[in-house]
Design a protein around this motif. Sequence first.
Motif, PDB file in Angstrom:
ATOM      1  N   UNK A  80       0.830  -1.198   0.000  1.00  0.00           N
ATOM      2  CA  UNK A  80       0.000   0.000   0.000  1.00  0.00           C
ATOM      3  C   UNK A  80       0.872   1.259   0.000  1.00  0.00           C
ATOM      4  N   UNK A  81       1.861   1.303   0.866  1.00  0.00           N
ATOM      5  CA  UNK A  81       2.708   2.485   0.978  1.00  0.00           C
ATOM      6  C   UNK A  81       3.543   2.710  -0.263  1.00  0.00           C
ATOM      7  N   UNK A  82       4.144   1.652  -0.765  1.00  0.00           N
ATOM      8  CA  UNK A  82       5.046   1.784  -1.908  1.00  0.00           C
ATOM      9  C   UNK A  82       4.291   2.205  -3.173  1.00  0.00           C
ATOM     10  N   UNK A  83       3.157   1.559  -3.406  1.00  0.00           N
ATOM     11  CA  UNK A  83       2.436   1.820  -4.649  1.00  0.00           C
ATOM     12  C   UNK A  83       1.390   2.917  -4.507  1.00  0.00           C
ATOM     13  N   UNK A  84       1.304   3.474  -3.311  1.00  0.00           N
ATOM     14  CA  UNK A  84       0.352   4.537  -3.019  1.00  0.00           C
ATOM     15  C   UNK A  84      -1.071   4.102  -3.347  1.00  0.00           C
ATOM     16  N   UNK A  85      -1.403   2.923  -2.854  1.00  0.00           N
ATOM     17  CA  UNK A  85      -2.743   2.369  -3.052  1.00  0.00           C
ATOM     18  C   UNK A  85      -3.407   2.242  -1.680  1.00  0.00           C
ATOM     19  N   UNK A  86      -4.712   2.327  -1.649  1.00  0.00           N
ATOM     20  CA  UNK A  86      -5.411   2.202  -0.367  1.00  0.00           C
ATOM     21  C   UNK A  86      -5.113   0.860   0.293  1.00  0.00           C
ATOM     22  N   UNK A  87      -4.822   0.954   1.593  1.00  0.00           N
ATOM     23  CA  UNK A  87      -4.547  -0.258   2.364  1.00  0.00           C
ATOM     24  C   UNK A  87      -5.694  -1.270   2.220  1.00  0.00           C
ATOM     25  N   UNK A  88      -6.917  -0.750   2.301  1.00  0.00           N
ATOM     26  CA  UNK A  88      -8.087  -1.628   2.217  1.00  0.00           C
ATOM     27  C   UNK A  88      -8.188  -2.338   0.874  1.00  0.00           C
ATOM     28  N   UNK A  89      -7.740  -1.667  -0.190  1.00  0.00           N
ATOM     29  CA  UNK A  89      -7.832  -2.297  -1.505  1.00  0.00           C
ATOM     30  C   UNK A  89      -6.729  -3.335  -1.702  1.00  0.00           C
ATOM     31  N   UNK A  90      -5.607  -3.151  -0.993  1.00  0.00           N
ATOM     32  CA  UNK A  90      -4.572  -4.194  -1.047  1.00  0.00           C
ATOM     33  C   UNK A  90      -5.078  -5.417  -0.275  1.00  0.00           C
ATOM     34  N   UNK A  91      -5.721  -5.162   0.875  1.00  0.00           N
ATOM     35  CA  UNK A  91      -6.301  -6.284   1.626  1.00  0.00           C
ATOM     36  C   UNK A  91      -7.321  -7.032   0.766  1.00  0.00           C
ATOM     37  N   UNK A  92      -8.025  -6.268  -0.056  1.00  0.00           N
ATOM     38  CA  UNK A  92      -9.034  -6.886  -0.918  1.00  0.00           C
ATOM     39  C   UNK A  92      -8.413  -7.904  -1.870  1.00  0.00           C
ATOM     40  N   UNK A  93      -7.161  -7.679  -2.254  1.00  0.00           N
ATOM     41  CA  UNK A  93      -6.494  -8.641  -3.135  1.00  0.00           C
ATOM     42  C   UNK A  93      -6.180  -9.933  -2.373  1.00  0.00           C
ATOM     43  N   UNK A  94      -6.058  -9.827  -1.048  1.00  0.00           N
ATOM     44  CA  UNK A  94      -5.812 -11.023  -0.227  1.00  0.00           C
ATOM     45  C   UNK A  94      -7.128 -11.760   0.022  1.00  0.00           C
ATOM     46  N   UNK A  95      -8.153 -10.999   0.375  1.00  0.00           N
ATOM     47  CA  UNK A  95      -9.472 -11.600   0.631  1.00  0.00           C
ATOM     48  C   UNK A  95     -10.299 -11.516  -0.650  1.00  0.00           C
ATOM     49  N   UNK A  96      -9.745 -12.061  -1.727  1.00  0.00           N
ATOM     50  CA  UNK A  96     -10.330 -11.796  -3.043  1.00  0.00           C
ATOM     51  C   UNK A  96     -11.545 -12.670  -3.341  1.00  0.00           C
ATOM     52  N   UNK A  97     -11.771 -13.694  -2.555  1.00  0.00           N
ATOM     53  CA  UNK A  97     -12.904 -14.582  -2.833  1.00  0.00           C
ATOM     54  C   UNK A  97     -13.926 -14.454  -1.723  1.00  0.00           C
ATOM     55  N   UNK A  98     -14.852 -13.565  -1.919  1.00  0.00           N
ATOM     56  CA  UNK A  98     -15.868 -13.305  -0.895  1.00  0.00           C
ATOM     57  C   UNK A  98     -16.583 -14.574  -0.450  1.00  0.00           C
ATOM     58  N   UNK A  99     -16.835 -15.439  -1.417  1.00  0.00           N
ATOM     59  CA  UNK A  99     -17.691 -16.601  -1.142  1.00  0.00           C
ATOM     60  C   UNK A  99     -17.069 -17.573  -0.151  1.00  0.00           C
ATOM     61  N   UNK A 100     -15.768 -17.456   0.125  1.00  0.00           N
ATOM     62  CA  UNK A 100     -15.194 -18.403   1.097  1.00  0.00           C
ATOM     63  C   UNK A 100     -15.779 -18.154   2.487  1.00  0.00           C
TER      64      UNK A 100
END
Length: 723
Positions: A80-100
């Motif tokens: 998030x810090x390096x790419x200047x992207x929202x922390x929450x949106x980086x987390x979203x890439x980790x929790x990318x499958x809502x249905x789990x």
Amino acid sequence: MIAKVLLTLPFNEPFDYKIEGNVKCGDLVRVPFGKDTLVGVVWDICETSKLDSKKIKKIIEVLPFEPLSKNLRKFIEFVSGYNMAYLGLVLKMVLSVKQVFDDPKMLKYYRLSGKTLAQAKLKNSDARWRVMDFLKEGPFNRSDIAAGAGVSQSVIKTMIDVGVLEEVLVEKKKQYQKPVCQFQKVNLTDEQRVAAERLCAKVGEGFNVTLLNGVTGSGKTEVYFEAVEKAFEQGKQVLIMVPEIGLTAQWLSRFEKRFGVKPAQWHSALGQTERIDNWKAVISGEAKIIIGARSALFLPYKELGLIVIDESHDASFKQEDVVNYQGRDMAVVRAKYEAIPLILSTATPDMETVCNVDEGKYDEVRLKSRYASAELPDIKIIDLKKNKPIKGSWGMSWLSPILCDKLKEVYEKGEQSVLFLNRRGYAPLMICRDCGHRIQCPNCSAWLTEHKNSNRLVCHHCGHTQVIPDECPECHSQDGLCACGPGVERIAEEVKYRFPLAKVKVLSSDFATNFKEIHQIIKEMENGNIDILIGTQILAKGHHFPSLTLVGIVDADMGLMGSDLRASERTYQLLSQVAGRAGRGNKKGEVYLQTLYPENAVLNAIKNGDAQEFYAIEKQTRKLLKMPPFGKLASIIVSGIRQNEVEKIAIMLGKAAFNDGKISTLGPAPAPIYMLRGKYRYRLLLKTAKNIKIQDVLRQWLMRVKIPASVRVEVDIDPYSFY
Ligand code: ADP
Ligand code: ZN
Ligand code: ZN
């Protein structure tokens, strides 16, 4: 106590929730948010909150998953810090499958209730005893019981009816088998063995990065498989990242042959069920091996032991989407936080990697010769000014007489050829001969490409399509419109005229949504069912076609036209990789490069097979211009629907920019593709010295200008594209 819960939304700050019971950092929790409930991760735990206590809601539940490790949370923060992207949106890439997080599918299993046959007033019988015996192993479903105990369904039904067997609900789960290390080892050559031993020595020894730099066909895969085996032996998970399209059946079956199991996959074309199963198996540690595209880097591995990036030079590791990041660089960071080794495997490393080796930050292991009797192909340059293509009955020609003779010779010998042109469709432009009108995309400042197969004009930037008009939309001339320049379809047309009996196929990313079709053509090529294959850059992706002996590069100058920072590097990699497909079996291969500039240094470095020569020239140029990796770069793209508003913000940003000895800002300038998907675009480029934290400069800069909601300002650190 208050839990700070990070949610998968465009915010950098976690939200406060009250804790009841046992909650720890990293836990996956379900929380109320507005009218909805959301899943997030406990980022921190504090005594108090700044908010009014009455307004703070409670965590609904802690979900039954392994908590995200501290390493992974630190990694998310870094990305998030390096790419200047929202922390929450980086987390979203980790929790990318809502249905789990939905309730899992449950299956009906049966187990012994404890009631004996006598208590249930059932007679002893052999069949019933076999069922009792079988179920000592644990619960099973009905058909497994029937098969395992060798009884009929009616035996089981009776036992259920009287209560000797009772129902249990078991979560439906895919089984992940452990890879078998010794399943089928290959005999490595001396050179390969030395390389493999060096890689293996690094597994389990903390963080380190190694460039496995081997010529095409040297057996890099077999070599890094040895390190993969070592990580398995230590009970660890392994991630192998490959270019999206590189996930061929060929690669998968090679892995299966070596380790006896199918790897779990992770890429955009995966079905939902598989996605859910694989995500769960990664976080539980059950899946030991994951093969995936760049997004696999963000999975919540339980105990990662090694990351390998295959074809590590490939451009597809760079994401330009909601979160911009370079997957290869982020993999280095992840490996660092996890304290594990990373292997970068390629024949044409990127400049950044080469410089990291020079500086001693990365280790390098080399493979200089091709496996077995395969030799590197001979590469020749054809000067198109001296050896002009000759028009034929079909119209324009794009293939020089020398290349046509070679194609004929190879075809007659029953061997395979590849023609490479990195341009999809039939023709890149339709122009009216009578009035000069060019057909443009209504949403983008780009010409429409003619696709004859589908009889449509297509925009390669936004996907807009329309039927090919019968007449010029401008002057209504009936026969004015003509196709300008070649795409792969047009080359295929010429080849079919020249070799009417040959089996000719086109491989192009038009099928990008349909991997099956691509894999089918690759398979046909492997099996020798295609004589001449014409394709775009997909051809460069590590395929192994044993009977391919001729590669023709239709337009070697194409990539060098673009004047951007990486044009030479990209061309060098692309053409070397395509050339590297030739002569990988036991027959020597030949490669022909068609060019108008036979003296070009990049082409000559490829011809001489001299990587060092290329890297030396390229390094010098970049040093001189203080371009990456000798300086830092960030793009700012300003876009929006209202032209004057976008322009105004771009100019304001330009005025607010920093410029001193170590920082310079270029622009604003209208982007090369000024209009994209209906939005106007301006670009600025920030260049800083290497020892400056470019993100800090950007943050300060962007704070100086108030950006209205209708204008988007996108930051791309270490940009790869400049359109
Ligand atoms: P690279 O990735 O370096 O281009 P590959 O790993 O694809 O090369 O190897 C090229 C081919 O040679 C593959 O078909 C591979 O199975 C074969 N090969 C390489 N090394 C060996 C070996 N030691 N024993 C058997 N086959 C090998
Ligand atoms: Zn016209
Ligand atoms: Zn368009």
